[in-house]
Design a protein around this motif. Structure first.
Motif, PDB file in Angstrom:
ATOM      1  N   ASN A  55       2.113   0.895   2.136  1.00  0.00           N
ATOM      2  CA  ASN A  55       1.810  -0.407   2.741  1.00  0.00           C
ATOM      3  C   ASN A  55       0.545  -1.023   2.148  1.00  0.00           C
ATOM      4  O   ASN A  55      -0.121  -1.806   2.797  1.00  0.00           O
ATOM      5  N   ARG A  56       0.253  -0.632   0.897  1.00  0.00           N
ATOM      6  CA  ARG A  56      -0.909  -1.185   0.215  1.00  0.00           C
ATOM      7  C   ARG A  56      -0.448  -1.903  -1.052  1.00  0.00           C
ATOM      8  O   ARG A  56       0.344  -1.363  -1.827  1.00  0.00           O
ATOM      9  N   ALA A  57      -0.950  -3.126  -1.240  1.00  0.00           N
ATOM     10  CA  ALA A  57      -0.551  -3.904  -2.415  1.00  0.00           C
ATOM     11  C   ALA A  57      -0.938  -3.174  -3.689  1.00  0.00           C
ATOM     12  O   ALA A  57      -1.981  -2.523  -3.756  1.00  0.00           O
ATOM     13  N   SER A  93       9.277   2.472  -3.179  1.00  0.00           N
ATOM     14  CA  SER A  93       7.954   2.257  -2.573  1.00  0.00           C
ATOM     15  C   SER A  93       7.046   1.461  -3.515  1.00  0.00           C
ATOM     16  O   SER A  93       6.197   0.683  -3.072  1.00  0.00           O
ATOM     17  N   VAL A  94       7.233   1.655  -4.829  1.00  0.00           N
ATOM     18  CA  VAL A  94       6.451   0.902  -5.812  1.00  0.00           C
ATOM     19  C   VAL A  94       6.822  -0.575  -5.746  1.00  0.00           C
ATOM     20  O   VAL A  94       5.959  -1.458  -5.816  1.00  0.00           O
ATOM     21  N   VAL A  95       8.112  -0.851  -5.590  1.00  0.00           N
ATOM     22  CA  VAL A  95       8.581  -2.239  -5.460  1.00  0.00           C
ATOM     23  C   VAL A  95       7.983  -2.880  -4.215  1.00  0.00           C
ATOM     24  O   VAL A  95       7.542  -4.038  -4.240  1.00  0.00           O
ATOM     25  N   THR A  96       7.945  -2.127  -3.117  1.00  0.00           N
ATOM     26  CA  THR A  96       7.370  -2.634  -1.862  1.00  0.00           C
ATOM     27  C   THR A  96       5.912  -3.024  -2.050  1.00  0.00           C
ATOM     28  O   THR A  96       5.476  -4.092  -1.618  1.00  0.00           O
ATOM     29  N   ARG A  97       5.152  -2.159  -2.754  1.00  0.00           N
ATOM     30  CA  ARG A  97       3.730  -2.445  -2.963  1.00  0.00           C
ATOM     31  C   ARG A  97       3.529  -3.630  -3.910  1.00  0.00           C
ATOM     32  O   ARG A  97       2.621  -4.435  -3.725  1.00  0.00           O
TER      33      ARG A  97
END
Length: 313
Positions: A55-57, A93-97
């Motif tokens: 949950n971190r950019a 998760s990388v895409v989410t960040r």
């Protein structure tokens, strides 16, 4: 048969007739779902929320490709994060960040569209006293007193800079000389982002303390950063540019000319090597004391270094 009371199920909302006074839900499935939700809520209340990589950019090596080829389509719901992860061969998760980072960058870009340096800030650049009153406070939170002799010092410093001269200021201790020169350096950097300043001290540690004070204002003076950098920006360059940002030397991000070899500000101890370090302004603060001037040989050594090495910069 006893009269059965008709109520609404608090989970699904359906109306049902209670078989007994303690019946709260219409069916067993609603009871189980409600209990599971209650357990989940209690667990969240008892666990402290921490920031995790999910949950971190993040703006890693894949970020520019993501922005160019996928970001807008993900935001519009045309493609999913799962699709992007598979297509780029990276973890979801990388895409989410990266998506979080893109949203941040997009919001900052929008905020900067109509941003400009405030008129009050531009006006303060015309007068050192106004600039000092606007951006600096003493350790007790009070505005600095720019005494008449301080104004006279600044007037003569500016005159010396204009004419390419040297100026010596002699004053007793505790008269605010170093603080004044620190604020003056910040003022010069905001006025002329491409300036190159060399701060010389009696030794390298002393000079680093002074440069560190300037650096502290550029890093933590919120009003200064807000006025001269704008939304989402700072004086500090991004780490991937490779530019040094320390009390030894630093280069501000606000420079308008690329390829300037010398940093915005550098700390040098008296007698130190300064080859390949060019500058527009040299501030020499307390480079001598009683112990370094008591012997003629020490005085001669300082004079030689000043006139041959330092002045050539």
């Amino acid at each position: 048969m006893p009269n059965l009371k008709t109520v609404s199920c608090p989970h699904c909302g359906d109306k049902f007739k209670q078989e007994h006074g303690r019946q709260k839900y219409c069916k067993l499935q609603c009871t189980k779902a409600a209990n599971a939700r209650a357990r989940s809520k209690k667990k969240k209340e008892n666990i402290k929320l921490v920031t995790t990589p999910n949950n971190r950019a993040s703006r890693g090596e894949n970020y520019m490709s993501f922005v160019k080829n996928y970001a807008e389509e993900v935001l519009e719901g045309i493609i999913t994060q799962k699709f992007v992860a598979e297509d780029m061969s990276i973890d979801q998760s990388v895409v989410t960040r990266m998506l979080l980072a893109y949203k941040e960058d997009k919001a900052i870009h929008k905020a900067r569209e109509n941003w400009d340096v405030p008129e009050e800030a531009i006006k303060s650049l015309e007068s050192f006293e106004e600039f000092r009153n606007r951006y600096f406070l003493t350790e007790t939170g009070q505005p600095y007193e720019t005494a008449k002799f301080h104004k006279n010092w600044i007037k003569n410093i500016l005159k010396a800079i204009d004419k390419g001269e040297q100026l010596m200021i002699l004053s007793p201790p505790r008269h605010g000389k170093t603080d004044l020169l620190t604020h003056f350096a910040v003022w010069q950097i905001c006025k002329s982002p491409n300036i190159r300043i060399m701060w010389v001290g009696g030794n390298e540690d002393i000079s680093k303390n002074a440069v560190g004070s300037v650096l502290d204002h550029l890093e933590n003076n919120e009003q200064l950063i807000q006025d001269f950098c704008g939304p989402g920006e700072t004086f500090k360059p991004k780490s991937r540019t490779g530019k040094t940002w320390s009390s030894g030397q630093f280069t501000v991000k606000s420079r308008t000319v690329t390829g300037i070899k010398s940093p915005t500000m550098v700390a040098v101890g008296k007698g130190g090597k300064i080859l390949s370090r060019d500058c527009d302004l040299i501030i020499a603060d307390d480079i001598e004391d009683h112990s370094t001037t008591i012997q003629p040989s020490s005085r001669e050594q300082t004079k030689r270094w000043w006139t041959t090495t330092l002045s050539s910069r």
